[in-house]
Design a protein around this motif. Structure first.
Motif, PDB file in Angstrom:
ATOM      1  N   GLY A   1      44.447  72.292  63.043  1.00 50.32           N
ATOM      2  CA  GLY A   1      44.118  73.255  64.098  1.00 50.32           C
ATOM      3  C   GLY A   1      42.717  73.835  63.957  1.00 50.32           C
ATOM      4  O   GLY A   1      41.895  73.320  63.199  1.00 50.32           O
ATOM      5  N   LEU A   2      42.485  74.898  64.695  1.00 48.83           N
ATOM      6  CA  LEU A   2      41.149  75.478  64.784  1.00 48.83           C
ATOM      7  C   LEU A   2      40.971  76.646  63.816  1.00 48.83           C
ATOM      8  O   LEU A   2      41.961  77.243  63.364  1.00 48.83           O
ATOM      9  CB  LEU A   2      40.892  75.962  66.218  1.00 48.83           C
ATOM     10  N   VAL A   3      39.710  76.969  63.560  1.00 50.93           N
ATOM     11  CA  VAL A   3      39.400  78.068  62.630  1.00 50.93           C
ATOM     12  C   VAL A   3      39.933  79.407  63.144  1.00 50.93           C
ATOM     13  O   VAL A   3      40.269  80.290  62.346  1.00 50.93           O
ATOM     14  CB  VAL A   3      37.881  78.186  62.386  1.00 50.93           C
ATOM     15  N   THR A   4      40.003  79.563  64.453  1.00 56.70           N
ATOM     16  CA  THR A   4      40.399  80.867  65.006  1.00 56.70           C
ATOM     17  C   THR A   4      41.841  81.221  64.634  1.00 56.70           C
ATOM     18  O   THR A   4      42.156  82.390  64.428  1.00 56.70           O
ATOM     19  CB  THR A   4      40.237  80.873  66.538  1.00 56.70           C
ATOM     20  N   GLY A   5      42.695  80.197  64.550  1.00 56.59           N
ATOM     21  CA  GLY A   5      44.082  80.463  64.160  1.00 56.59           C
ATOM     22  C   GLY A   5      44.148  81.093  62.776  1.00 56.59           C
ATOM     23  O   GLY A   5      44.840  82.108  62.554  1.00 56.59           O
ATOM     24  N   VAL A   6      43.404  80.530  61.846  1.00 57.88           N
ATOM     25  CA  VAL A   6      43.382  81.055  60.475  1.00 57.88           C
ATOM     26  C   VAL A   6      42.758  82.441  60.444  1.00 57.88           C
ATOM     27  O   VAL A   6      43.269  83.362  59.789  1.00 57.88           O
ATOM     28  CB  VAL A   6      42.621  80.088  59.532  1.00 57.88           C
ATOM     29  N   LEU A   7      41.668  82.607  61.183  1.00 56.84           N
ATOM     30  CA  LEU A   7      40.992  83.911  61.187  1.00 56.84           C
ATOM     31  C   LEU A   7      41.935  84.990  61.722  1.00 56.84           C
ATOM     32  O   LEU A   7      41.980  86.106  61.188  1.00 56.84           O
ATOM     33  CB  LEU A   7      39.702  83.841  62.029  1.00 56.84           C
ATOM     34  N   ALA A   8      42.710  84.649  62.756  1.00 59.28           N
ATOM     35  CA  ALA A   8      43.659  85.617  63.320  1.00 59.28           C
ATOM     36  C   ALA A   8      44.681  86.035  62.267  1.00 59.28           C
ATOM     37  O   ALA A   8      44.996  87.226  62.121  1.00 59.28           O
ATOM     38  CB  ALA A   8      44.359  85.021  64.539  1.00 59.28           C
ATOM     39  N   GLU A   9      45.143  85.063  61.501  1.00 61.32           N
ATOM     40  CA  GLU A   9      46.107  85.377  60.435  1.00 61.32           C
ATOM     41  C   GLU A   9      45.488  86.278  59.376  1.00 61.32           C
ATOM     42  O   GLU A   9      46.104  87.240  58.919  1.00 61.32           O
ATOM     43  CB  GLU A   9      46.569  84.087  59.745  1.00 61.32           C
ATOM     44  N   LEU A  10      44.257  85.950  58.984  1.00 61.18           N
ATOM     45  CA  LEU A  10      43.579  86.746  57.955  1.00 61.18           C
ATOM     46  C   LEU A  10      43.411  88.188  58.424  1.00 61.18           C
ATOM     47  O   LEU A  10      43.602  89.136  57.660  1.00 61.18           O
ATOM     48  CB  LEU A  10      42.208  86.149  57.606  1.00 61.18           C
TER      49      LEU A  10
ATOM     50  N   LEU B   1      31.170  86.632  59.931  1.00 59.20           N
ATOM     51  CA  LEU B   1      30.007  85.789  60.229  1.00 59.20           C
ATOM     52  C   LEU B   1      30.557  84.443  60.688  1.00 59.20           C
ATOM     53  O   LEU B   1      31.280  83.781  59.939  1.00 59.20           O
ATOM     54  CB  LEU B   1      29.146  85.596  58.979  1.00 59.20           C
ATOM     55  N   ALA B   2      30.236  84.056  61.912  1.00 58.12           N
ATOM     56  CA  ALA B   2      30.780  82.802  62.451  1.00 58.12           C
ATOM     57  C   ALA B   2      29.631  81.910  62.886  1.00 58.12           C
ATOM     58  O   ALA B   2      28.806  82.297  63.714  1.00 58.12           O
ATOM     59  CB  ALA B   2      31.687  83.104  63.646  1.00 58.12           C
ATOM     60  N   ILE B   3      29.580  80.718  62.291  1.00 59.13           N
ATOM     61  CA  ILE B   3      28.496  79.799  62.634  1.00 59.13           C
ATOM     62  C   ILE B   3      29.086  78.410  62.852  1.00 59.13           C
ATOM     63  O   ILE B   3      29.766  77.866  61.986  1.00 59.13           O
ATOM     64  CB  ILE B   3      27.415  79.742  61.549  1.00 59.13           C
ATOM     65  N   GLY B   4      28.808  77.857  64.028  1.00 53.82           N
ATOM     66  CA  GLY B   4      29.335  76.540  64.348  1.00 53.82           C
ATOM     67  C   GLY B   4      29.008  76.210  65.798  1.00 53.82           C
ATOM     68  O   GLY B   4      28.094  76.800  66.381  1.00 53.82           O
ATOM     69  N   PRO B   5      29.750  75.286  66.389  1.00 52.42           N
ATOM     70  CA  PRO B   5      29.509  74.945  67.781  1.00 52.42           C
ATOM     71  C   PRO B   5      29.695  76.173  68.681  1.00 52.42           C
ATOM     72  O   PRO B   5      30.465  77.083  68.336  1.00 52.42           O
ATOM     73  CB  PRO B   5      30.586  73.891  68.086  1.00 52.42           C
ATOM     74  N   VAL B   6      29.007  76.180  69.818  1.00 56.39           N
ATOM     75  CA  VAL B   6      29.056  77.338  70.720  1.00 56.39           C
ATOM     76  C   VAL B   6      30.493  77.713  71.110  1.00 56.39           C
ATOM     77  O   VAL B   6      30.853  78.896  71.060  1.00 56.39           O
ATOM     78  CB  VAL B   6      28.155  77.110  71.958  1.00 56.39           C
ATOM     79  N   PRO B   7      31.374  76.746  71.464  1.00 55.65           N
ATOM     80  CA  PRO B   7      32.733  77.146  71.845  1.00 55.65           C
ATOM     81  C   PRO B   7      33.473  77.842  70.703  1.00 55.65           C
ATOM     82  O   PRO B   7      34.241  78.773  70.929  1.00 55.65           O
ATOM     83  CB  PRO B   7      33.412  75.814  72.193  1.00 55.65           C
ATOM     84  N   MET B   8      33.213  77.409  69.458  1.00 50.99           N
ATOM     85  CA  MET B   8      33.853  78.057  68.323  1.00 50.99           C
ATOM     86  C   MET B   8      33.362  79.497  68.172  1.00 50.99           C
ATOM     87  O   MET B   8      34.146  80.429  67.992  1.00 50.99           O
ATOM     88  CB  MET B   8      33.569  77.273  67.031  1.00 50.99           C
ATOM     89  N   MET B   9      32.060  79.683  68.268  1.00 47.36           N
ATOM     90  CA  MET B   9      31.504  81.033  68.090  1.00 47.36           C
ATOM     91  C   MET B   9      32.009  81.963  69.195  1.00 47.36           C
ATOM     92  O   MET B   9      32.330  83.118  68.962  1.00 47.36           O
ATOM     93  CB  MET B   9      29.976  80.977  68.066  1.00 47.36           C
TER      94      MET B   9
ATOM     95  N   ALA C   1      34.854  81.634  70.775  1.00 45.77           N
ATOM     96  CA  ALA C   1      36.271  81.909  70.542  1.00 45.77           C
ATOM     97  C   ALA C   1      36.447  82.973  69.458  1.00 45.77           C
ATOM     98  O   ALA C   1      37.290  83.868  69.577  1.00 45.77           O
ATOM     99  CB  ALA C   1      36.986  80.617  70.151  1.00 45.77           C
ATOM    100  N   VAL C   2      35.634  82.893  68.406  1.00 49.83           N
ATOM    101  CA  VAL C   2      35.709  83.910  67.350  1.00 49.83           C
ATOM    102  C   VAL C   2      35.325  85.278  67.920  1.00 49.83           C
ATOM    103  O   VAL C   2      35.976  86.292  67.643  1.00 49.83           O
ATOM    104  CB  VAL C   2      34.813  83.525  66.154  1.00 49.83           C
ATOM    105  N   ALA C   3      34.282  85.301  68.751  1.00 51.26           N
ATOM    106  CA  ALA C   3      33.842  86.567  69.339  1.00 51.26           C
ATOM    107  C   ALA C   3      34.960  87.189  70.172  1.00 51.26           C
ATOM    108  O   ALA C   3      35.191  88.407  70.117  1.00 51.26           O
ATOM    109  CB  ALA C   3      32.601  86.338  70.204  1.00 51.26           C
TER     110      ALA C   3
END
Lengths: 290, 505
Positions: free
Chosen positions: A165-174, A184-192, A194-196
């Motif tokens: 899955g995606l990084v956002t799922g893990v970040l939500a859990e954390l 600090l989120a660095i990666g493809p624009v859609p990932m950044m 989504a984190v925002a």
């Protein structure tokens, strides 16, 4: 002329270089980048400085071969030289003892986040790292990031390694499990983006590093301008790091596509005749220290 | 001074009253249609015959005003006399005493506002074509290999760092080496020349000329280092500290391009003139894909520029040469208020650039892919004069109209690049962020640090920057000489260096 003293692949199409640039190495701070031009006909491209050593005068650059120049660079080896290298450019990362910091690195974004993650760790932060990649073989810097992280979770889109899955799922859990003071989120624009959107409702300060198109890298051309809090900011002198909650990611993604046709034509021409560019690459001068 | 002996073939010199009636010689230029498709130089330059005919018009005023109209005070009367005598190399050498870049300024100076602006001939016919003559003799010495570089005195033992290799930095470098100081110029980009290489297009200033002028400075002993962004790679404190320089001249240029602050400026197809010009001039994007840097596709497209200065004209004429179907200049005042050089306006009109004056864009419209499709513009009329003395443009209510556009280039001036100021403790700036410098000495608030050119004045011209470079060089020379006296350093140069500022007028 900036000699390459080390070059090795970290993953397919992702290569680490150590390049001799003593002045840049001496002053560089986490979050800063250099502008590189490989040969006399080359374009200027920004590359984040992943690491540096003032002692041996080198900067470490991690390059993902996507377009012509990055694919050409990935064919270079020790003994070759980069024609031009200017920096360190941009504002350094804001590093303080924030408390608990989550660093999210997607794809080669992990290489950009790495130096700042190290600095967060050294500043005494509790560091939670989420390292995302499309598939197992594209996961980079896992041991290096694990060494400075209190916890590290790897995710792959296809589930071939770590958590699927995606990084956002893990970040939500954390974020559900404990208080996080900064992201600090660095990666493809859609990932950044989504984190925002994930951290915005929680009011967690979130920083992104923007990879907009640059030419000179010193503020002169304005090509790298991004819309932040409704006003124009230049990624090269005002950034590259910005508050993710103020960035207009739609405008960023659109502008990054501005030269796509030319970029594709350039890449196709290079792949058909790489020798035309390879013969323009300079050999490093002989007195390269080991 | 006696009347120069005419060279064979030169007509006998007419009387001053006759000279007042002689027509100004026209600069030969390439055909307007043909030149709009390539980047070769537009003006062809005078030949010896045209130059002699033009020089013959000079009134040789007892109290010439032309040299006071020149920011670097070129002795126009003296060099024109040498032209008349057929000593073209001597004429070039005469200019070089005051101007290290004659082949450049002969092409890009706004002569009509400077030397030619004060010429008495203008009262009857047209001013003497001083710029064309300057260009001719500079090209002559280059073509014939007769460039005579000034003598360099013995080393003074002093070292000066010049930050920025544009016209201010190069002019200062030329003067400082001529006073025996060791000079090193630091440039952020990969090529030497600043705005001369990234800003001014090939068709107005061939880059080969800049390279040759830089080479001349190298021969005079100036050292150059590229890829050094002062404020980032090295700080001013380091230059004065471990790098061992005795003085620093900050000539970094204006920097950040201004945008209009209207909706839609982030659309694809909107860029600064600096970006377009840097891609094309510095990075040679007009030769893409032979060179890697791309530029917005202009072939068959509707392109406009916003602005009325030389940069605006350079940008739109560049777009035309990149293949634009329609090339329009949008300016909010009328043509009379345009700050651009008269010759550039004339050339642009000849080439078919459409002038949409008294017009101001108020909104940029895009499609669903985020690409520009049109600009909504408002008609303006001229009201009362503003602070600049020009009549203020006032919007006409209800006059909005749209023009379809694929590319809009913004040439609305620049603001101060903050990198040096923000990394140099104690360096005072004005309220706009430009470096504060004494108008006479160009000294900043930091001991041993001088500043000049666009980073002090805001965006101006090549020659004004060169004037600032010369002024700074004179002040730095005086600073170094007096510093060595105070410090008791055995300074062979203190005697060798001519008493700088006084003999320059």
């Amino acid at each position: 002329m900036f000699p390459i003293v080390e070059a090795r692949f970290l993953a397919p199409e992702i290569k680490l270089f150590r390049v001799q640039a003593p002045r840049v190495a001496r002053r560089r701070l986490p979050g800063q980048f250099v502008i590189v031009r490989l040969h006399e006909h080359g374009e200027r491209i920004p590359l984040t400085i992943a690491d540096s050593s003032a002692a041996d005068g080198t900067v470490t650059l991690i390059v993902q071969g996507i377009g012509k120049t990055t694919k050409l660079m990935n064919r270079l080896e020790p003994g070759d030289a980069v024609l031009d290298l200017a920096g360190p450019l941009g504002k350094p990362s804001e590093v303080e003892r924030f408390g608990t910091v989550a660093v999210v690195g997607g794809g080669v974004g992990a290489a950009i986040a790495w130096p700042t993650a190290v600095a967060f760790h050294q500043a005494g932060n509790r560091l939670l790292t989420v390292l995302g990649a499309r598939t197992r073989e594209l996961v980079i810097l896992e041991p290096e990031l694990a060494a400075v992280s209190d916890r590290l979770v790897v995710t792959t889109d296809d589930g071939s390694y770590g958590r699927p899955g995606l990084v956002t799922g893990v970040l939500a859990e954390l974020m559900a499990a404990e208080r996080i003071d900064r992201v600090l989120a660095i990666g493809p624009v859609p990932m950044m983006r989504a984190v925002a959107e994930l951290t915005r409702p929680l009011g967690v300060k979130t920083i992104v590093s923007l990879n907009s198109i640059m030419v000179d890298g010193t503020g002169m051309c304005g090509g790298c301008r991004v819309l932040v809090a409704g006003s124009s900011q230049f990624a090269c002198v005002d950034g590259p790091e910005f508050d993710a909650h103020e960035v207009d990611f739609t405008a960023l993604a659109q502008r990054n596509a501005a030269y796509r046709e030319a970029e594709q034509a350039s890449l196709a021409a290079f792949l058909a005749h790489p020798e035309r560019d390879l013969c323009r690459i300079h050999a490093a001068p002989l007195e390269v220290p080991s | 001074m006696s009347t120069p002996t005419p060279v064979p073939g030169t007509p006998v010199r007419p009387k001053p009253s006759e000279r007042m009636k002689m027509p100004r010689q026209e600069m030969p230029a390439r055909d307007a249609v043909g030149r709009g498709h390539d980047f070769d130089e537009v003006n062809l330059g005078f030949d010896p015959t045209l130059s002699l005919a033009e020089a013959a018009r000079c009134l040789e005023c007892a109290k010439p005003t032309c040299m006071h109209g020149c920011p670097v005070h070129v002795d126009v009367r003296a060099f024109v006399r040498l032209v008349l005598a057929g000593d073209f190399a001597g004429a070039a050498a005469k200019i070089r005493e005051d101007n290290v870049l004659p082949a450049v300024t002969g092409r890009v100076c706004p002569q009509e506002d400077q030397c030619e602006g004060t010429c008495l001939l203008a009262k009857r016919t047209a001013p003497l074509a001083i710029g064309h003559l300057e260009r001719f003799v500079a090209d002559w010495e280059r073509a014939t290999g007769t460039v005579s570089l000034p003598k360099i005195p013995p080393p003074s033992g002093k070292r000066v760092a010049i930050v920025g290799s544009g016209p201010a930095g190069l002019a200062a470098a030329g003067d400082l080496v001529q006073r025996g100081h060791a000079v090193r110029v630091f440039e952020a980009l990969h090529e030497i020349g600043g705005v001369l290489v990234y800003g001014i297009p090939e068709f107005r200033l061939p880059k080969e000329i800049v390279r040759e002028e830089v080479e001349n400075l190298r021969k005079m002993g100036v050292e150059f280092e590229t890829n050094v962004v002062v404020g980032r790679t090295l700080t001013v404190d380091e230059l004065l500290g471990e790098e061992g320089f005795d003085a620093v001249f900050l000539a970094v240029g204006a920097g950040l391009p201004r945008f209009l602050g209207i909706p839609g400026e982030h659309l694809i197809g909107v860029c600064s003139a600096n970006e377009l010009l840097t891609r094309v001039n510095l990075m040679k994007a007009y030769l893409f894909p032979e060179y890697d840097e791309p530029v917005y596709e202009c072939r068959g497209k509707a392109v406009a520029v916003v602005g009325g200065g030389n940069t605006a004209l350079d940008a739109i004429r560049t777009a035309l040469r990149l293949g634009a179907r329609e090339a329009t200049l949008i300016y909010r005042r009328s043509e009379a208020e345009m700050p651009a050089r008269a010759e550039e306006v004339h050339h642009a009109q000849q080439e078919g650039i459409r002038f949409l004056t008294l017009t101001d864009p108020v909104e940029l419209l895009g499609n669903d892919k985020g690409s520009l499709v049109a600009a909504r513009c408002r008609r303006m009329e001229l009201g009362e004069p503003d602070a600049s003395g020009r009549r203020r443009p006032v919007p006409i209510p209800g006059s909005d109209f749209e023009i379809p556009l694929d590319l809009l280039i913004i040439a609305a001036g620049t603001s101060a690049n903050p990198v040096v100021q923000s990394t140099t403790p104690g360096l005072a700036t004005d309220k706009r962020g430009y470096i504060a410098a004494d108008p006479e000495t160009l000294a900043t608030s930091r001991h041993g640090v001088f500043a000049g050119g666009d980073i002090v004045t805001g965006g101006a011209t090549v020659i004004l920057a060169m004037g600032a470079g010369r002024k700074a060089a004179a002040a730095i020379d005086q600073f170094l000489v007096s510093a060595s006296g105070v410090g008791g350093r055995s300074a062979p140069a203190a005697g060798a260096a001519p008493s700088g500022p006084a003999d320059r007028g």
